[in-house]
Design an enzyme around this catalytic site. Sequence first.
Site, short mmCIF file in Angstrom:
data_model
loop_
_atom_site.label_atom_id
_atom_site.label_comp_id
_atom_site.label_asym_id
_atom_site.label_seq_id
_atom_site.Cartn_x
_atom_site.Cartn_y
_atom_site.Cartn_z
N ASN A 1 0.88 -1.16 0.00
CA ASN A 1 0.00 0.00 0.00
C ASN A 1 0.92 1.21 0.00
O ASN A 1 1.49 1.56 1.02
CB ASN A 1 -0.89 -0.03 1.26
CG ASN A 1 -1.70 1.25 1.42
OD1 ASN A 1 -1.76 2.07 0.50
ND2 ASN A 1 -2.31 1.43 2.58
N TRP A 2 1.06 1.81 -1.19
CA TRP A 2 2.04 2.89 -1.33
C TRP A 2 1.52 4.21 -0.76
O TRP A 2 2.25 5.18 -0.70
CB TRP A 2 2.42 3.06 -2.80
CG TRP A 2 3.08 1.86 -3.42
CD1 TRP A 2 3.47 0.70 -2.78
CD2 TRP A 2 3.44 1.69 -4.79
NE1 TRP A 2 4.05 -0.15 -3.68
CE2 TRP A 2 4.04 0.42 -4.93
CE3 TRP A 2 3.30 2.50 -5.93
CZ2 TRP A 2 4.51 -0.07 -6.15
CZ3 TRP A 2 3.77 2.02 -7.15
CH2 TRP A 2 4.36 0.76 -7.25
N LYS A 3 0.25 4.26 -0.44
CA LYS A 3 -0.38 5.48 0.09
C LYS A 3 -0.09 6.65 -0.87
O LYS A 3 -0.05 6.45 -2.07
CB LYS A 3 0.09 5.74 1.52
CG LYS A 3 -0.14 4.50 2.41
CD LYS A 3 0.07 4.74 3.87
CE LYS A 3 -0.15 3.43 4.61
NZ LYS A 3 -0.02 3.58 6.05
N HIS B 1 -9.48 1.49 4.78
CA HIS B 1 -8.20 1.68 5.50
C HIS B 1 -8.42 2.70 6.62
O HIS B 1 -9.16 3.66 6.47
CB HIS B 1 -7.13 2.17 4.52
CG HIS B 1 -5.77 2.17 5.12
ND1 HIS B 1 -5.35 3.17 5.97
CD2 HIS B 1 -4.76 1.28 5.05
CE1 HIS B 1 -4.12 2.88 6.39
NE2 HIS B 1 -3.74 1.73 5.84
N GLU C 1 -6.75 5.11 7.66
CA GLU C 1 -6.50 6.52 7.30
C GLU C 1 -7.72 7.11 6.59
O GLU C 1 -8.04 8.29 6.76
CB GLU C 1 -5.23 6.62 6.43
CG GLU C 1 -3.99 6.40 7.28
CD GLU C 1 -2.82 5.77 6.55
OE1 GLU C 1 -2.82 5.77 5.31
OE2 GLU C 1 -1.92 5.26 7.25
N GLU D 1 -5.68 -4.44 10.79
CA GLU D 1 -4.62 -3.43 10.95
C GLU D 1 -4.90 -2.62 12.21
O GLU D 1 -5.69 -1.67 12.18
CB GLU D 1 -4.59 -2.49 9.75
CG GLU D 1 -4.29 -3.18 8.44
CD GLU D 1 -3.68 -2.21 7.44
OE1 GLU D 1 -2.56 -2.45 7.01
OE2 GLU D 1 -4.33 -1.20 7.12
N GLY E 1 2.28 2.67 10.64
CA GLY E 1 3.25 3.75 10.44
C GLY E 1 3.95 4.20 11.70
O GLY E 1 4.61 5.23 11.72
N SER F 1 3.22 -1.72 10.46
CA SER F 1 4.67 -1.78 10.72
C SER F 1 5.28 -3.14 10.41
O SER F 1 6.21 -3.58 11.09
CB SER F 1 4.98 -1.33 12.16
OG SER F 1 4.61 0.02 12.34
P1 PGA Z 1 2.72 0.54 7.63
O1 PGA Z 1 1.27 0.74 6.99
O2 PGA Z 1 3.24 -0.78 7.12
O3 PGA Z 1 3.53 1.71 7.12
O4 PGA Z 1 2.55 0.56 9.10
C1 PGA Z 1 0.40 -0.36 6.85
C2 PGA Z 1 -0.89 0.11 6.23
O5 PGA Z 1 -1.32 1.22 6.50
O6 PGA Z 1 -1.52 -0.63 5.44
#
Ligand code: PGA
Length: 261
Positions: A14-16, A100, A102, A172, A178, A217
């Site tokens: 997931n490159w966001k 997600h 976010e 998650e 993150g 993470s």
């Molecule tokens: P992260 O993000 O690996 O940077 O913690 C995971 C995600 O948001 O899918």
Amino acid sequence: MSNPRIPRPFFCGNWKLWGTLSDSVALATGVRNAVAAVTAADVAVGPGFVALGTVADKLKGGSVGVAAQDGYWELKGAFTGEVAMAQIADAGATYAIVGHSERRQYFGETDETVARKAKAALAAGLIPIICIGETLAERDAGRALAVVGKQLDGTTSSLSDDELGKSVIAYEPVWAIGTGRVATPAQAQEVHASIRGKLVQRLRARGQQIRILYGGSVKPDNISELMKEKDIDGALVGGASLTVDSFAKIVQQGVTACTRS
Ligand code: PGA
């Protein structure tokens, strides 16, 4: 001799919000080359929308799939800025990440909107990766399993059994995304087992086949321990999916850890 793992492991980047078009093509083709020898898992990258079609074209015919990071449930109309699931499928993606944390936190997603997105993704022929997870406050209050269970119900109860059977669930924990603070394998497994229990209760044997990914993470140095857990079937990877080397290591070490008998 080890048996192939069921369900088949799945590792999704997931490159966001990241990268130019050329950055995206370079990362995607680098991943494709680096994991070319991996046959015991499904692998996908998750570019932003602007790069999605170009990345999908480059990866066409190969073993690495493409995941959109979101998608909308309407097919067309006055929804400025939205992208339809059918457009995402047409651009060559296989998966759509929905819900997600976010998106829930910054863009007002709720279980109800996530459910609509999952249903629309399936209708467009995409596999939804449905994200659920508790906050730190909810975990500290001893409510992790209850919160995740409610999110699972809220996002999947409107799916038919067949639709749910095709979906991927991603656990998650919000506090692990993150932050560098990964859930311990035991913490993750506890939640995955409860998700598995609910899936099996509803779908019987088919519930055993649904992939439940862990996200938060994930790094090359923690994937092996996570993948040894019975109900962890892969990973949704953010930061560590942004370099070929770390994402390829996650895939390779993850596969090795779970196929070793
Ligand atoms: P992260 O993000 O690996 O940077 O913690 C995971 C995600 O948001 O899918």
